[in-house]
Write a protein that holds these residues in place. Structure first.
Motif, PDB file in Angstrom:
ATOM      1  N   TYR A 132       0.836  -1.197   0.000  1.00  0.00           N
ATOM      2  CA  TYR A 132       0.000   0.000   0.000  1.00  0.00           C
ATOM      3  C   TYR A 132       0.878   1.257   0.000  1.00  0.00           C
ATOM      4  O   TYR A 132       0.586   2.228  -0.680  1.00  0.00           O
ATOM      5  CB  TYR A 132      -0.929   0.019   1.218  1.00  0.00           C
ATOM      6  CG  TYR A 132      -2.036  -1.002   1.164  1.00  0.00           C
ATOM      7  CD1 TYR A 132      -3.063  -0.896   0.228  1.00  0.00           C
ATOM      8  CD2 TYR A 132      -2.080  -2.060   2.061  1.00  0.00           C
ATOM      9  CE1 TYR A 132      -4.090  -1.824   0.188  1.00  0.00           C
ATOM     10  CE2 TYR A 132      -3.109  -2.991   2.028  1.00  0.00           C
ATOM     11  CZ  TYR A 132      -4.108  -2.870   1.091  1.00  0.00           C
ATOM     12  OH  TYR A 132      -5.120  -3.784   1.046  1.00  0.00           O
TER      13      TYR A 132
ATOM     14  N   THR B 241      -6.485   4.619   0.538  1.00  0.00           N
ATOM     15  CA  THR B 241      -5.487   3.583   0.820  1.00  0.00           C
ATOM     16  C   THR B 241      -5.322   3.414   2.329  1.00  0.00           C
ATOM     17  O   THR B 241      -5.262   2.287   2.833  1.00  0.00           O
ATOM     18  CB  THR B 241      -4.135   3.934   0.166  1.00  0.00           C
ATOM     19  OG1 THR B 241      -4.325   4.043  -1.246  1.00  0.00           O
ATOM     20  CG2 THR B 241      -3.090   2.875   0.453  1.00  0.00           C
ATOM     21  N   TYR B 242      -5.259   4.528   3.043  1.00  0.00           N
ATOM     22  CA  TYR B 242      -5.148   4.441   4.502  1.00  0.00           C
ATOM     23  C   TYR B 242      -6.351   3.703   5.079  1.00  0.00           C
ATOM     24  O   TYR B 242      -6.203   2.849   5.960  1.00  0.00           O
ATOM     25  CB  TYR B 242      -5.033   5.838   5.114  1.00  0.00           C
ATOM     26  CG  TYR B 242      -4.707   5.782   6.581  1.00  0.00           C
ATOM     27  CD1 TYR B 242      -3.398   5.601   7.017  1.00  0.00           C
ATOM     28  CD2 TYR B 242      -5.707   5.865   7.533  1.00  0.00           C
ATOM     29  CE1 TYR B 242      -3.101   5.518   8.363  1.00  0.00           C
ATOM     30  CE2 TYR B 242      -5.420   5.780   8.881  1.00  0.00           C
ATOM     31  CZ  TYR B 242      -4.122   5.606   9.296  1.00  0.00           C
ATOM     32  OH  TYR B 242      -3.829   5.508  10.621  1.00  0.00           O
ATOM     33  N   GLN B 243      -7.536   3.994   4.577  1.00  0.00           N
ATOM     34  CA  GLN B 243      -8.744   3.304   5.037  1.00  0.00           C
ATOM     35  C   GLN B 243      -8.637   1.803   4.773  1.00  0.00           C
ATOM     36  O   GLN B 243      -8.997   0.989   5.613  1.00  0.00           O
ATOM     37  CB  GLN B 243      -9.985   3.883   4.356  1.00  0.00           C
ATOM     38  CG  GLN B 243     -11.268   3.132   4.631  1.00  0.00           C
ATOM     39  CD  GLN B 243     -11.633   3.050   6.095  1.00  0.00           C
ATOM     40  OE1 GLN B 243     -11.399   3.978   6.852  1.00  0.00           O
ATOM     41  NE2 GLN B 243     -12.205   1.933   6.515  1.00  0.00           N
TER      42      GLN B 243
ATOM     43  N   THR C 171      -5.958   0.007   4.649  1.00  0.00           N
ATOM     44  CA  THR C 171      -5.009  -0.623   5.577  1.00  0.00           C
ATOM     45  C   THR C 171      -5.668  -0.884   6.925  1.00  0.00           C
ATOM     46  O   THR C 171      -5.362  -1.875   7.579  1.00  0.00           O
ATOM     47  CB  THR C 171      -3.735   0.221   5.773  1.00  0.00           C
ATOM     48  OG1 THR C 171      -4.070   1.479   6.342  1.00  0.00           O
ATOM     49  CG2 THR C 171      -2.975   0.386   4.477  1.00  0.00           C
ATOM     50  N   TYR C 172      -6.582  -0.019   7.316  1.00  0.00           N
ATOM     51  CA  TYR C 172      -7.324  -0.223   8.559  1.00  0.00           C
ATOM     52  C   TYR C 172      -8.172  -1.494   8.446  1.00  0.00           C
ATOM     53  O   TYR C 172      -8.175  -2.346   9.338  1.00  0.00           O
ATOM     54  CB  TYR C 172      -8.210   1.002   8.844  1.00  0.00           C
ATOM     55  CG  TYR C 172      -9.067   0.871  10.061  1.00  0.00           C
ATOM     56  CD1 TYR C 172      -8.528   1.009  11.333  1.00  0.00           C
ATOM     57  CD2 TYR C 172     -10.425   0.597   9.940  1.00  0.00           C
ATOM     58  CE1 TYR C 172      -9.316   0.873  12.453  1.00  0.00           C
ATOM     59  CE2 TYR C 172     -11.222   0.457  11.053  1.00  0.00           C
ATOM     60  CZ  TYR C 172     -10.662   0.602  12.312  1.00  0.00           C
ATOM     61  OH  TYR C 172     -11.446   0.455  13.423  1.00  0.00           O
TER      62      TYR C 172
ATOM     63  N   ARG D 115       1.780   1.305  10.694  1.00  0.00           N
ATOM     64  CA  ARG D 115       1.001   0.960   9.514  1.00  0.00           C
ATOM     65  C   ARG D 115       1.670   1.411   8.217  1.00  0.00           C
ATOM     66  O   ARG D 115       1.940   0.606   7.340  1.00  0.00           O
ATOM     67  CB  ARG D 115      -0.380   1.607   9.644  1.00  0.00           C
ATOM     68  CG  ARG D 115      -1.333   1.280   8.566  1.00  0.00           C
ATOM     69  CD  ARG D 115      -2.632   2.002   8.785  1.00  0.00           C
ATOM     70  NE  ARG D 115      -2.990   1.923  10.190  1.00  0.00           N
ATOM     71  CZ  ARG D 115      -4.202   1.830  10.657  1.00  0.00           C
ATOM     72  NH1 ARG D 115      -5.204   1.834   9.852  1.00  0.00           N
ATOM     73  NH2 ARG D 115      -4.441   1.759  11.936  1.00  0.00           N
ATOM     74  N   LEU D 116       1.931   2.709   8.079  1.00  0.00           N
ATOM     75  CA  LEU D 116       2.424   3.261   6.814  1.00  0.00           C
ATOM     76  C   LEU D 116       3.541   4.284   6.996  1.00  0.00           C
ATOM     77  O   LEU D 116       3.824   5.021   6.067  1.00  0.00           O
ATOM     78  CB  LEU D 116       1.274   3.936   6.041  1.00  0.00           C
ATOM     79  CG  LEU D 116       0.221   3.026   5.449  1.00  0.00           C
ATOM     80  CD1 LEU D 116      -0.956   3.835   4.920  1.00  0.00           C
ATOM     81  CD2 LEU D 116       0.805   2.161   4.349  1.00  0.00           C
ATOM     82  N   ASN D 117       4.156   4.332   8.151  1.00  0.00           N
ATOM     83  CA  ASN D 117       5.164   5.352   8.413  1.00  0.00           C
ATOM     84  C   ASN D 117       6.549   4.700   8.557  1.00  0.00           C
ATOM     85  O   ASN D 117       6.931   4.275   9.654  1.00  0.00           O
ATOM     86  CB  ASN D 117       4.809   6.118   9.687  1.00  0.00           C
ATOM     87  CG  ASN D 117       5.717   7.276   9.950  1.00  0.00           C
ATOM     88  OD1 ASN D 117       6.839   7.347   9.455  1.00  0.00           O
ATOM     89  ND2 ASN D 117       5.245   8.213  10.761  1.00  0.00           N
TER      90      ASN D 117
END
Length: 172
Positions: free
Chosen positions: A100, A130-132, A134-135, A158-160
């Protein structure tokens, strides 16, 4: 037709379908814009930055195929998505959703290449969706792997990737 009780079918909600449609339209529009508007502001340095970001996007998008096959307990002949254990090595030691993240980096590179406002707006929409996802993905992985994934989720962002690197080296 007999339903296999061991297989859980993923149910898509109306909201999932709407988000997927919006994402697809935004992404395809960005791809078209990439061919129609290239370097609109004539800021060549942004083009080079875009290529560097694009290179990172390829790494994050493609490396999971190899890592899951090698470390995810995938049976021979099965897709990499059929992992049987939580993978927390390599890129997965610093970020939970590298594919992602690779997609996000790709859309950022398109925005840098086109240099138009519409691409920037589409980029924000794509990143939020995209963030949604990943949740939602985290919830399904908790259902699949249970406490192992919950512990992994506590350790790895998650994405950092910057926070992930900091956490990774602080735990060592």
């Amino acid at each position: 037709m007999v339903k296999n009780e061991n297989k859980k079918e993923k149910k898509f909600t109306t909201l999932d379908i709407i988000f997927t449609t919006i994402f697809t339209i935004a992404f395809l529009t960005q791809i078209v814009l990439m061919f129609l508007f290239f370097n609109e502001l004539n800021l060549t340095f942004l083009i080079y930055i875009g290529y560097v970001i694009w290179g990172f996007s390829l790494y994050f998008a493609l490396i999971p195929f190899w890592i899951f096959r090698k470390q995810g307990g995938v049976e021979k002949g099965k897709s990499y998505v059929h992992t049987t254990k939580v993978v927390d090595k390599g890129v997965y030691a610093i970020i939970r959703h590298p594919q992602y993240f690779g997609g996000i980096l790709f859309t950022i590179s398109i925005t840098l290449w086109t240099q138009i406002w519409l691409s920037l707006i589409l980029n924000v929409i794509i990143i939020l969706l995209t963030y949604q996802w990943t949740y939602t993905e985290d919830k399904s992985l908790i259902a699949k792997f249970g406490e192992d994934y919950k512990r992994y989720k506590e350790r790895v962002p998650r994405l950092n990737p910057i926070l992930g690197i900091i956490k990774y080296y602080s735990l060592r």
